[in-house]
Write a protein that holds these residues in place. Structure first.
Motif, mmCIF file in Angstrom:
data_model
loop_
_atom_site.group_PDB
_atom_site.id
_atom_site.type_symbol
_atom_site.label_atom_id
_atom_site.label_comp_id
_atom_site.label_asym_id
_atom_site.label_seq_id
_atom_site.Cartn_x
_atom_site.Cartn_y
_atom_site.Cartn_z
ATOM 1 N N ALA A 63 0.816 -1.212 0.000
ATOM 2 C CA ALA A 63 0.000 0.000 0.000
ATOM 3 C C ALA A 63 0.853 1.267 0.000
ATOM 4 O O ALA A 63 0.454 2.282 -0.578
ATOM 5 N N ASP A 64 2.017 1.229 0.626
ATOM 6 C CA ASP A 64 2.868 2.418 0.673
ATOM 7 C C ASP A 64 3.836 2.511 -0.497
ATOM 8 O O ASP A 64 4.601 3.471 -0.603
ATOM 9 N N GLY A 65 3.827 1.528 -1.388
ATOM 10 C CA GLY A 65 4.717 1.527 -2.531
ATOM 11 C C GLY A 65 5.907 0.603 -2.391
ATOM 12 O O GLY A 65 6.711 0.478 -3.328
ATOM 13 N N THR A 66 6.071 -0.063 -1.255
ATOM 14 C CA THR A 66 7.165 -1.007 -1.075
ATOM 15 C C THR A 66 7.105 -2.101 -2.141
ATOM 16 O O THR A 66 6.075 -2.756 -2.291
ATOM 17 N N PRO A 67 8.183 -2.329 -2.884
ATOM 18 C CA PRO A 67 8.156 -3.390 -3.905
ATOM 19 C C PRO A 67 7.997 -4.767 -3.280
ATOM 20 O O PRO A 67 8.637 -5.090 -2.260
ATOM 21 N N LEU A 68 7.146 -5.581 -3.885
ATOM 22 C CA LEU A 68 6.876 -6.947 -3.437
ATOM 23 C C LEU A 68 7.241 -7.916 -4.550
ATOM 24 O O LEU A 68 6.982 -7.657 -5.722
ATOM 25 N N MET A 69 7.835 -9.048 -4.172
ATOM 26 C CA MET A 69 8.233 -10.070 -5.142
ATOM 27 C C MET A 69 7.864 -11.444 -4.613
ATOM 28 O O MET A 69 7.861 -11.673 -3.401
ATOM 29 N N LEU A 70 7.532 -12.360 -5.500
ATOM 30 C CA LEU A 70 7.295 -13.762 -5.167
ATOM 31 C C LEU A 70 8.475 -14.552 -5.715
ATOM 32 O O LEU A 70 8.653 -14.651 -6.930
ATOM 33 N N LEU A 71 9.288 -15.111 -4.814
ATOM 34 C CA LEU A 71 10.549 -15.722 -5.218
ATOM 35 C C LEU A 71 10.640 -17.172 -4.749
ATOM 36 O O LEU A 71 10.096 -17.534 -3.699
ATOM 37 N N SER A 72 11.348 -17.966 -5.527
ATOM 38 C CA SER A 72 11.583 -19.363 -5.171
ATOM 39 C C SER A 72 12.971 -19.528 -4.558
ATOM 40 O O SER A 72 13.949 -18.956 -5.055
ATOM 41 N N ARG A 73 13.051 -20.339 -3.513
ATOM 42 C CA ARG A 73 14.360 -20.603 -2.888
ATOM 43 C C ARG A 73 15.262 -21.427 -3.799
ATOM 44 O O ARG A 73 16.456 -21.564 -3.522
ATOM 45 N N LEU A 74 14.705 -21.982 -4.879
ATOM 46 C CA LEU A 74 15.523 -22.702 -5.843
ATOM 47 C C LEU A 74 16.279 -21.749 -6.772
ATOM 48 O O LEU A 74 17.186 -22.178 -7.485
ATOM 49 N N SER A 75 15.907 -20.468 -6.760
ATOM 50 C CA SER A 75 16.533 -19.482 -7.636
ATOM 51 C C SER A 75 17.777 -18.895 -6.989
ATOM 52 O O SER A 75 17.828 -18.701 -5.763
ATOM 53 N N ALA A 76 18.750 -18.562 -7.825
ATOM 54 C CA ALA A 76 20.002 -18.003 -7.315
ATOM 55 C C ALA A 76 19.777 -16.683 -6.607
ATOM 56 O O ALA A 76 20.393 -16.416 -5.561
ATOM 57 N N HIS A 77 18.886 -15.845 -7.141
ATOM 58 C CA HIS A 77 18.700 -14.541 -6.503
ATOM 59 C C HIS A 77 18.097 -14.678 -5.097
ATOM 60 O O HIS A 77 18.412 -13.886 -4.211
ATOM 61 N N THR A 78 17.249 -15.684 -4.887
ATOM 62 C CA THR A 78 16.672 -15.879 -3.560
ATOM 63 C C THR A 78 17.738 -16.362 -2.577
ATOM 64 O O THR A 78 17.811 -15.884 -1.438
ATOM 65 N N ARG A 79 18.558 -17.304 -2.998
ATOM 66 C CA ARG A 79 19.650 -17.763 -2.132
ATOM 67 C C ARG A 79 20.587 -16.603 -1.798
ATOM 68 O O ARG A 79 21.064 -16.485 -0.657
ATOM 69 N N ASN A 80 20.831 -15.743 -2.774
ATOM 70 C CA ASN A 80 21.684 -14.582 -2.510
ATOM 71 C C ASN A 80 21.065 -13.659 -1.461
ATOM 72 O O ASN A 80 21.749 -13.190 -0.543
ATOM 73 N N LEU A 81 19.754 -13.396 -1.585
ATOM 74 C CA LEU A 81 19.084 -12.500 -0.638
ATOM 75 C C LEU A 81 19.047 -13.074 0.773
ATOM 76 O O LEU A 81 19.174 -12.338 1.761
ATOM 77 N N LEU A 82 18.854 -14.379 0.875
ATOM 78 C CA LEU A 82 18.816 -14.994 2.199
ATOM 79 C C LEU A 82 20.162 -14.908 2.900
ATOM 80 O O LEU A 82 20.243 -14.876 4.133
ATOM 81 N N ALA A 83 21.238 -14.842 2.112
ATOM 82 C CA ALA A 83 22.581 -14.707 2.688
ATOM 83 C C ALA A 83 22.974 -13.253 2.878
ATOM 84 O O ALA A 83 23.700 -12.907 3.825
ATOM 85 N N TYR A 133 1.319 -21.167 -8.476
ATOM 86 C CA TYR A 133 2.508 -21.691 -7.795
ATOM 87 C C TYR A 133 2.855 -20.956 -6.503
ATOM 88 O O TYR A 133 3.835 -21.301 -5.838
ATOM 89 N N ALA A 134 2.054 -19.988 -6.115
ATOM 90 C CA ALA A 134 2.379 -19.192 -4.926
ATOM 91 C C ALA A 134 2.466 -20.034 -3.653
ATOM 92 O O ALA A 134 3.211 -19.689 -2.723
ATOM 93 N N ASP A 135 1.726 -21.132 -3.598
ATOM 94 C CA ASP A 135 1.717 -21.963 -2.396
ATOM 95 C C ASP A 135 2.689 -23.134 -2.456
ATOM 96 O O ASP A 135 2.707 -23.967 -1.547
ATOM 97 N N PHE A 136 3.473 -23.221 -3.508
ATOM 98 C CA PHE A 136 4.520 -24.241 -3.538
ATOM 99 C C PHE A 136 5.461 -24.004 -2.359
ATOM 100 O O PHE A 136 5.757 -22.861 -2.010
ATOM 101 N N PRO A 137 5.951 -25.068 -1.716
ATOM 102 C CA PRO A 137 6.741 -24.889 -0.488
ATOM 103 C C PRO A 137 8.034 -24.100 -0.655
ATOM 104 O O PRO A 137 8.540 -23.540 0.320
#
Length: 257
Positions: A63-83, A133-137
């Motif tokens: 609502a305030d404009g914060t960017p939202l993303m749906l990401l998979s932990r199988l993706s390199a960018h998600t692993r990078n963000l978690l670290a 696929y949003a509810d995939f684990p």
């Protein structure tokens, strides 16, 4: 001691972007429009060696404009963000002609997974097919908390933005945020004609509302998007209704309506 050139002043380096408040154009308005209206962008993260890694992601906004993303932990960018949550997101408006003639915005900050129900609602409203696929684990919703922004609005139009210039202050407008989903469902079910009027300049007819906030509304028609701002910000549902009624009336009275 510095030397003076006999043939004139020292050549100047490249001009630096002005702060948004000093820019000779509406940098804040353009940046917020790009945030709200762009459905995909280039996400840059840092891998384990500190090497920048860029990838394409779909984007919505809170609502305030914060960017939202749906990401998979199988993706390199998600692993990078978690670290390492540091990242930047490039959002660009596309069109005919030179790609560099169109505006683009880079948002730098830190991204973290969020379980906020509103993040899910707003993302899936913007990207309905993602419900498959949003509810995939391995998938999760991430919010990018902006720390700074860099806007290039086209030739000779650049500005830097702060977090508070990128995001909308929701203080005092909690009722609009709380009533958003009901208002969206009502407008889509009963007022498709008004939505077409609001977004008439965008050149489509079958628009659906995906989100409302105190500053404006977000619409989609197939793969197209439109951001429509109110004449002035609203702080409650009564003010929102009055703004929507007045906007529809003005649109009906406009030439060519």
């Amino acid at each position: 001691m510095s030397e003076t050139r006999a043939d004139g002043p020292e050549p100047r380096g490249p001009a630096r972007p002005l702060p948004a408040a000093e820019a000779p154009f509406d940098a804040v308005g353009l940046a917020r429009d790009l945030l709200r209206a762009t459905r995909a962008g280039a996400l840059a993260t840092l891998d384990a060696q500190g090497t920048p890694f860029a990838s394409l992601v779909t984007v919505a906004t809170d609502a305030d404009g914060t960017p939202l993303m749906l990401l998979s932990r199988l993706s390199a960018h998600t692993r990078n963000l978690l670290a390492d949550p540091r990242c930047s997101l490039l959002l660009a408006r596309t069109g005919k002609g030179d790609p560099l003639a169109h505006p683009r915005l880079t948002v730098a900050g830190r991204a973290a997974q969020t379980a906020e129900p509103r993040a899910r609602e707003r993302f899936l409203a913007r990207h309905p097919k993602a419900a498959l696929y949003a509810d995939f684990p391995d998938f999760g919703f991430f919010a990018l908390a902006p720390e700074a922004g860099h806007l290039n609005g086209g030739f000779a139009k650049a500005a830097t933005l702060t977090r508070d210039e990128l995001l909308l202050d929701l203080a005092g407008a909690e009722a609009v945020v709380a009533g958003e989903r009901g208002a969206v469902e009502h407008m889509n079910a009963d007022h498709a004609d008004a939505l077409a009027l609001y977004a008439r300049d965008a050149g489509e007819r079958s628009w659906r509302l995906t989100g409302l906030d105190p500053e404006g509304m977000d619409l989609i028609a197939g793969e197209r998007t439109a951001r429509v701002t109110y004449p002035e910000p609203v702080s409650d549902m009564g003010g929102l209704r009055r703004a929507l009624v007045a906007m529809a009336a003005r649109a009906r009275e406009a030439p060519g309506a």
